[in-house]
Design a protein around this motif. Structure first.
Motif, PDB file in Angstrom:
ATOM      1  N   LEU A 170       0.814  -1.220   0.000  1.00 11.71           N
ATOM      2  CA  LEU A 170       0.000   0.000   0.000  1.00 11.71           C
ATOM      3  C   LEU A 170       0.851   1.277   0.000  1.00 11.71           C
ATOM      4  N   PHE A 171       2.154   1.100   0.118  1.00 13.96           N
ATOM      5  CA  PHE A 171       3.023   2.276   0.220  1.00 13.96           C
ATOM      6  C   PHE A 171       2.957   3.155  -1.024  1.00 13.96           C
ATOM      7  N   HIS A 172       2.545   2.588  -2.166  1.00 15.90           N
ATOM      8  CA  HIS A 172       2.464   3.400  -3.379  1.00 15.90           C
ATOM      9  C   HIS A 172       1.392   4.482  -3.277  1.00 15.90           C
ATOM     10  N   LEU A 173       0.531   4.385  -2.249  1.00 11.73           N
ATOM     11  CA  LEU A 173      -0.519   5.388  -2.046  1.00 11.73           C
ATOM     12  C   LEU A 173       0.002   6.621  -1.300  1.00 11.73           C
ATOM     13  N   LEU A 174       1.265   6.558  -0.870  1.00 13.38           N
ATOM     14  CA  LEU A 174       1.827   7.612  -0.032  1.00 13.38           C
ATOM     15  C   LEU A 174       3.035   8.269  -0.693  1.00 13.38           C
ATOM     16  N   THR A 175       3.273   9.521  -0.333  1.00 12.74           N
ATOM     17  CA  THR A 175       4.467  10.244  -0.756  1.00 12.74           C
ATOM     18  C   THR A 175       5.059  10.961   0.450  1.00 12.74           C
ATOM     19  N   ARG A 176       6.363  10.836   0.618  1.00 13.56           N
ATOM     20  CA  ARG A 176       7.041  11.567   1.687  1.00 13.56           C
ATOM     21  C   ARG A 176       7.422  12.968   1.182  1.00 13.56           C
ATOM     22  N   ASN A 177       7.072  13.990   1.941  1.00 13.66           N
ATOM     23  CA  ASN A 177       7.406  15.369   1.612  1.00 13.66           C
ATOM     24  C   ASN A 177       8.503  15.851   2.561  1.00 13.66           C
ATOM     25  N   GLU A 178       9.663  16.160   2.012  1.00 12.96           N
ATOM     26  CA  GLU A 178      10.775  16.583   2.858  1.00 12.96           C
ATOM     27  C   GLU A 178      10.469  17.924   3.504  1.00 12.96           C
ATOM     28  N   GLY A 179      10.799  18.036   4.779  1.00 14.52           N
ATOM     29  CA  GLY A 179      10.529  19.248   5.521  1.00 14.52           C
ATOM     30  C   GLY A 179      11.333  20.439   5.023  1.00 14.52           C
ATOM     31  N   TYR A 180      10.739  21.608   5.155  1.00 19.20           N
ATOM     32  CA  TYR A 180      11.355  22.867   4.743  1.00 19.20           C
ATOM     33  C   TYR A 180      12.556  23.162   5.636  1.00 19.20           C
ATOM     34  N   LYS A 181      13.651  23.633   5.043  1.00 14.77           N
ATOM     35  CA  LYS A 181      14.881  23.918   5.784  1.00 14.77           C
ATOM     36  C   LYS A 181      15.154  25.416   5.765  1.00 14.77           C
ATOM     37  N   LEU A 182      15.156  26.007   6.952  1.00 21.03           N
ATOM     38  CA  LEU A 182      15.345  27.448   7.103  1.00 21.03           C
ATOM     39  C   LEU A 182      16.572  27.707   7.973  1.00 21.03           C
ATOM     40  N   GLY A 183      17.532  28.455   7.456  1.00 18.08           N
ATOM     41  CA  GLY A 183      18.769  28.698   8.176  1.00 18.08           C
ATOM     42  C   GLY A 183      18.936  30.148   8.588  1.00 18.08           C
ATOM     43  N   VAL A 184      19.651  30.347   9.696  1.00 17.19           N
ATOM     44  CA  VAL A 184      20.028  31.679  10.159  1.00 17.19           C
ATOM     45  C   VAL A 184      21.517  31.636  10.507  1.00 17.19           C
ATOM     46  N   ILE A 185      22.316  32.363   9.735  1.00 20.94           N
ATOM     47  CA  ILE A 185      23.761  32.421   9.945  1.00 20.94           C
ATOM     48  C   ILE A 185      24.110  33.844  10.341  1.00 20.94           C
ATOM     49  N   MET A 186      24.469  34.029  11.595  1.00 18.68           N
ATOM     50  CA  MET A 186      24.824  35.364  12.066  1.00 18.68           C
ATOM     51  C   MET A 186      26.334  35.586  11.925  1.00 18.68           C
ATOM     52  N   ASP A 187      26.908  36.407  12.766  1.00 22.76           N
ATOM     53  CA  ASP A 187      28.258  36.927  12.583  1.00 22.76           C
ATOM     54  C   ASP A 187      29.298  35.819  12.437  1.00 22.76           C
ATOM     55  N   HIS A 188      30.158  35.967  11.423  1.00 25.65           N
ATOM     56  CA  HIS A 188      31.200  34.978  11.188  1.00 25.65           C
ATOM     57  C   HIS A 188      32.304  35.594  10.335  1.00 25.65           C
ATOM     58  N   ALA A 189      33.515  35.141  10.558  1.00 26.80           N
ATOM     59  CA  ALA A 189      34.634  35.561   9.725  1.00 26.80           C
ATOM     60  C   ALA A 189      34.509  34.923   8.342  1.00 26.80           C
ATOM     61  N   ALA A 190      34.913  35.678   7.324  1.00 25.72           N
ATOM     62  CA  ALA A 190      34.840  35.175   5.947  1.00 25.72           C
ATOM     63  C   ALA A 190      36.095  34.364   5.648  1.00 25.72           C
ATOM     64  N   ASP A 191      36.124  33.117   6.154  1.00 25.52           N
ATOM     65  CA  ASP A 191      37.301  32.278   5.941  1.00 25.52           C
ATOM     66  C   ASP A 191      36.878  30.843   5.631  1.00 25.52           C
ATOM     67  N   GLU A 192      37.835  30.063   5.146  1.00 23.12           N
ATOM     68  CA  GLU A 192      37.535  28.725   4.648  1.00 23.12           C
ATOM     69  C   GLU A 192      37.092  27.768   5.749  1.00 23.12           C
ATOM     70  N   ASP A 193      37.622  27.918   6.948  1.00 31.35           N
ATOM     71  CA  ASP A 193      37.197  27.038   8.038  1.00 31.35           C
ATOM     72  C   ASP A 193      35.711  27.212   8.321  1.00 31.35           C
ATOM     73  N   ASN A 194      35.254  28.462   8.374  1.00 29.47           N
ATOM     74  CA  ASN A 194      33.829  28.713   8.573  1.00 29.47           C
ATOM     75  C   ASN A 194      33.009  28.194   7.403  1.00 29.47           C
ATOM     76  N   TYR A 195      33.514  28.382   6.192  1.00 27.51           N
ATOM     77  CA  TYR A 195      32.748  27.969   5.017  1.00 27.51           C
ATOM     78  C   TYR A 195      32.574  26.457   4.958  1.00 27.51           C
ATOM     79  N   LYS A 196      33.584  25.724   5.382  1.00 19.61           N
ATOM     80  CA  LYS A 196      33.448  24.257   5.419  1.00 19.61           C
ATOM     81  C   LYS A 196      32.335  23.856   6.380  1.00 19.61           C
ATOM     82  N   LYS A 197      32.296  24.487   7.550  1.00 16.35           N
ATOM     83  CA  LYS A 197      31.254  24.180   8.531  1.00 16.35           C
ATOM     84  C   LYS A 197      29.875  24.564   8.010  1.00 16.35           C
ATOM     85  N   ILE A 198      29.781  25.700   7.320  1.00 16.21           N
ATOM     86  CA  ILE A 198      28.500  26.130   6.751  1.00 16.21           C
ATOM     87  C   ILE A 198      28.013  25.133   5.705  1.00 16.21           C
ATOM     88  N   LYS A 199      28.916  24.678   4.839  1.00 18.89           N
ATOM     89  CA  LYS A 199      28.535  23.721   3.806  1.00 18.89           C
ATOM     90  C   LYS A 199      28.054  22.407   4.406  1.00 18.89           C
TER      91      LYS A 199
END
Length: 313
Positions: free
Chosen positions: A211-240
């Motif tokens: 009966l699973f063909h009667l159902l569809t999973r809808n992925e939840g909406y993803k909302l992010g808030v990124i406040m103050d951070h240095a513009a460097d590669e270490d931070n960018y890796k963590k953000i990614k």
């Protein structure tokens, strides 16, 4: 879909309210001045998420608390290392001889690392911290779970990702059965990955898998808030690692590109750098926020233009 509203005017300190649709429950990210935050909204906040405790992100905690005291509710506060001690100091700075011990309870979750979150409780009238436990999950309720990244701003600055719980849709138009409680049983089996669950429909037992063909999973909406951070590669890796393929992200864009030396000096981001990392994260929609108060509305437009050029190019 989660709804976010910036509650601060251009020259005010930042605060973002997140609302759950069809619910009276709200979350708030950072406690800036927020002239647009109403008393009713403050009273509906069930969880507070602090990026870091520089004054422009923490100064209005007392104002929000002022409208929550007496509710009798438990409110969760998430924040960086030592947030529990800072909350305790703020609350103990006032006199509480007329406040009942059941007026409110705060559960404070101190983010030490990705795997170590210390949980404390604190209540009136003495506001003495009580250690509860250490856990590795920051926040989850019936609507969302919250992931995070610990970024460098010459202090820990927590970036938060709110993910709505996945939902399951039943496709009535392709079913030959009458609707009934079996639908909720089928959804439960689907969510629990239990294909062998027997579902009774109109007196007949069926395996859930059929009966699973009667159902569809809808992925939840993803909302992010990124406040103050240095513009460097270490931070960018963590953000990614956390914000890749998010639906919407609000991201600190403190300086214009021409002022990026100030950004480097003060461990902030600047327009094109914030736009570029959002593009690299394949974010569907990104919004630059939290501009230096030195800037005018025209400067803000210049920042937004440079941000979106980097994000959409």
């Amino acid at each position: 879909m989660l709804q976010a509203e910036i509650k601060s005017l251009l020259k005010e300190d930042i605060s973002i309210l997140i609302k759950v649709p069809n619910s009276a429950k709200h979350y708030v990210c950072d406690c800036g001045e927020a002239s647009l935050l109403t008393v009713k909204e403050a009273q509906a906040i069930s969880a507070i998420f602090i990026s870091h405790t520089h004054i422009d992100h923490f100064s209005n905690f007392d104002g929000i608390f002022r409208h929550q005291i007496g509710s009798g509710e438990k409110v969760v506060i998430c924040g960086p290392r030592n947030i529990h001690q800072q909350i305790e100091a703020r609350l103990k700075s006032y006199t509480w001889n007329l406040i009942d011990e059941n007026a409110i309870e705060y559960e404070i979750r101190e983010i030490v690392s990705k795997e170590e979150i210390n949980v404390y409780t604190i209540r009136p009238p003495y506001w003495n911290l009580e250690y509860v436990k250490t856990q590795n999950v920051l926040f989850e309720d019936e609507y969302v779970n919250v992931d995070f990244a610990i970024l460098d701003h010459k202090t820990d600055s927590i970036a938060y990702l709110f993910k709505e719980k996945d939902s399951v849709t039943f496709h009535e138009n392709i079913s030959d059965f009458k609707n009934g409680k079996w639908i909720s049983e089928l959804k439960t089996a689907f969510e629990n990955n239990d294909p062998d669950k027997e579902i009774e429909i109109e007196g007949t037992l069926y395996k859930a898998l059929g009966l699973f063909h009667l159902l569809t999973r809808n992925e939840g909406y993803k909302l992010g808030v990124i406040m103050d951070h240095a513009a460097d590669e270490d931070n960018y890796k963590k953000i990614k690692d956390v914000f890749n393929h998010a639906d919407m992200v609000y991201i600190e864009t403190f300086y214009k590109d021409e002022d990026q030396e100030f950004a480097k000096m003060n461990h902030h981001s600047f327009a094109s750098a914030s736009g570029k990392i959002m593009k690299e994260c394949n974010v569907k929609e990104a919004i630059p926020i939290h501009f230096s108060r030195r800037y005018t509305e025209n400067d803000q437009q210049e920042i937004e233009t440079a941000f979106y050029k980097a994000f959409r190019n």
